[in-house]
Design an enzyme around this catalytic site. Structure first.
Site, PDB file in Angstrom:
ATOM      1  N   HIS A  53      -5.556 -11.698   5.218  1.00  0.00           N
ATOM      2  CA  HIS A  53      -5.638 -11.559   3.758  1.00  0.00           C
ATOM      3  C   HIS A  53      -4.597 -12.409   3.025  1.00  0.00           C
ATOM      4  CE1 HIS A  53      -8.346  -8.418   4.676  1.00  0.00           C
ATOM      5  NE2 HIS A  53      -7.462  -7.475   4.895  1.00  0.00           N
ATOM      6  N   GLU A  72       0.859  -1.192   0.000  1.00  0.00           N
ATOM      7  CA  GLU A  72       0.000   0.000   0.000  1.00  0.00           C
ATOM      8  C   GLU A  72       0.887   1.231   0.000  1.00  0.00           C
ATOM      9  OE1 GLU A  72      -3.670  -0.738   2.811  1.00  0.00           O
ATOM     10  OE2 GLU A  72      -1.855  -1.494   3.746  1.00  0.00           O
TER      11      GLU A  72
END
Ligand code: NAP
Length: 488
Positions: A239, A215
């Site tokens: 995740h 990110e």
């Protein structure tokens, strides 16, 4: 749609919070307007602030205008959606405040109910208990739990045990929004509907797998939450392990929820537990310091919020080994970080090289095949193959080309992960949600690493904001004679 199909009350606890406005309301707006949510359904916001229905509608409208693409927002659609809204005031710390919610729900006692707990996990048990005590849990009720469900196996168990006092396991939907992404679901389609991949998907043909979730953003106002969790608990334990499961699992006997989840949990139980020596050699944790992204200066993690001390990792990289027949000797390199050079989530399946080259330069120009599944910023699937460069050169020259496997869309708008997941809860399909044993197996494995880190077995590294992470993460994979995939 029949009169009762997808007819339900969706009750959002924490309905004036960030997640509700940014993801849940936009998803429900699209589901209503695309005809997936029955028009008689109600969207009941449960919030602490005391608002009239008109004030609530005004606030939701403002938020939708912020979070729904302008070409998908219009007054007529909003009016249709607004007609389904209700709002009630509840303070989760005060059991006596559920009266308004009860009055609303009792109007349709037999209707399916989706209780979406978009709150801190500290409230999960209390809310379920209060729903039970107010007699608001029916056989048609479901409860959706947002992540994080605990910060280790013990706290996760405590939360789950509390919820399980009031809801059956089959009524509990533990969300991992990565599983709602179309490309993630496509992993199963790709693997289990193409014979082509079947004989290649194992240690005989695959050299290694990489999973990256990078990110460019930082903690964005969620420092209070993030500093207690870090990259391992916030990203890797859920995740990234879920993505790893979809790549590594055996073919399920059908697509029903338990068949798929049975196979995923087998993978989680096959993850090789890390010893202290493994933690030292195979894990990297790091925190970002000041740097720049797109030419803009970015403060370090601690400076950003003005604290002097924090031992929370904003980056983690690991070499994961799976002890089973299919994956013996095939490392899975996984990494996730904040404030990285670019937003990029991808899975790379690196095939082994060909056994012998008949081409010039002893095949040095031949790159091994790769399957690259990109989840962010743009979903795509590419198979990298060798091909002849057209022309008359004396020696045949080769190049790597991308075979793009992007299927044409059924609709012009690509649904968001939360739309898929909310619709699945509405339809009572738990396939894409985590079962209790999956959550526990993932924590059991992650806890060993977290404990090792807490004992400082591996030191905290640093990396500049806007970089590709610490050099230790590059060394982690290069030590094995491999490198991170980078197409930028
Ligand atoms: P948030 O903005 O803090 O929302 C939580 C909501 O709960 C707030 O609206 C808050 O009301 C309400 N609340 C707090 N105490 C209450 C009480 N005693 N009674 C009634 N309501 C109360 O948090 P969020 O970011 O939406 O996150 C919600 C959950 O989703 C968390 O578990 C989070 O970890 C998870 N999650 C969030 C994201 C995200 O992008 N935001 C992503 C993944 C998972 P007030 O507005 O009155 O304070």
């Amino acid at each position: 749609m029949s009169e009762t199909e997808n007819l339900c009350d969706v009750i959002i606890f924490g309905g004036h919070g960030d997640l509700a406005f940014r993801k849940l309301m936009p998803a429900l707006y699209h589901l209503t307007n695309d005809g997936y949510l029955n028009g008689q359904s109600r969207i009941i916001t449960v919030a602490r602030d005391n608002m009239t229905l008109e004030e609530h509608r005004g606030l939701v409208k403002k938020k939708l205008q912020e979070f729904v693409r302008p070409d998908y927002f219009d007054e007529e659609k909003f009016a249709r959606f607004a007609a389904q809204m209700e709002v009630v005031t509840v303070d989760f710390r005060d059991t006596s405040t559920y009266e308004g919610l009860k009055a609303l729900l009792d109007l349709h006692p037999d209707r399916d109910r989706v209780n979406y707990l978009s709150t801190s996990p500290d409230f999960f048990g209390t809310i379920c208990k209060d729903l039970f005590e107010w007699n608001l849990i029916t056989p048609q009720s479901r409860v959706v739990l947002e992540k994080p469900i605990g910060r280790d196996l013990q706290s996760s168990r405590a939360i789950n045990e509390e919820v399980l006092k009031y809801f059956q396991e089959s009524q509990i939907y533990r969300i991992d929004h990565y599983l709602g992404k179309d490309t993630v679901q496509n992993i199963m389609a790709l693997r289990f509907s193409n014979r082509f991949f079947m004989p290649l998907w194992d240690a005989n043909n695959i050299d290694h797998v990489q999973i990256t979730v990078a990110e460019s953003v930082g903690v964005e106002g969620r420092w209070g939450y993030y500093d207690d969790y870090g990259a391992m608990r916030d990203m890797i334990q859920n995740h990234l392990l879920q993505l790893l499961c979809l790549i590594a699992m055996e073919p399920p006997c059908s697509l029903d929820a338990d068949s798929v989840r049975d196979e995923k949990v087998k993978v989680l139980r096959s993850l090789r537990p890390m010893t202290p020596a493994d933690i030292e050699q195979k894990t990297v944790r790091a925190q970002y310091v000041q740097g720049s992204i797109n030419g803009q200066p970015v403060p370090g993690y601690k400076e950003g919020v003005g604290v002097e001390e924090s031992t929370t990792e904003t980056f983690a990289a690991l070499r994961v080994d799976i002890d089973n027949w299919r994956w013996n000797g095939v490392p899975f390199y996984i990494r996730s970080g904040k404030r990285m050079r670019q937003r990029n989530s991808e899975i790379v399946i690196q095939f082994k090289s060909i056994p012998h080259s008949i081409f010039a330069n002893k095949g040095r120009c031949i790159s091994s095949n790769k399957l690259v599944i990109t989840l962010q910023p743009k979903e795509s699937i590419k198979l990298k193959l060798m091909n002849k460069i057209p022309g008359l050169s004396e020696q045949m020259r080769l190049q790597q080309v991308d075979l793009e496997l992007n299927a044409p869309m059924e609709t012009s708008r690509k649904p968001e992960a939360y739309e898929r997941l909310l619709l699945d809860v509405i339809r009572a399909n738990p396939t894409l949600f985590m079962r209790l044993d999956e959550v526990e197996a993932a924590w059991k494995w992650a806890d060993l690493i977290l404990e090792g880190w807490a004992e400082n077995i591996v030191p905290m590294k640093s990396y500049s904001a806007g970089s590709d992470g610490p050099s230790a993460a590059i060394a982690l994979i290069e030590r094995d004679g491999r490198s991170w995939h980078d197409e930028s």
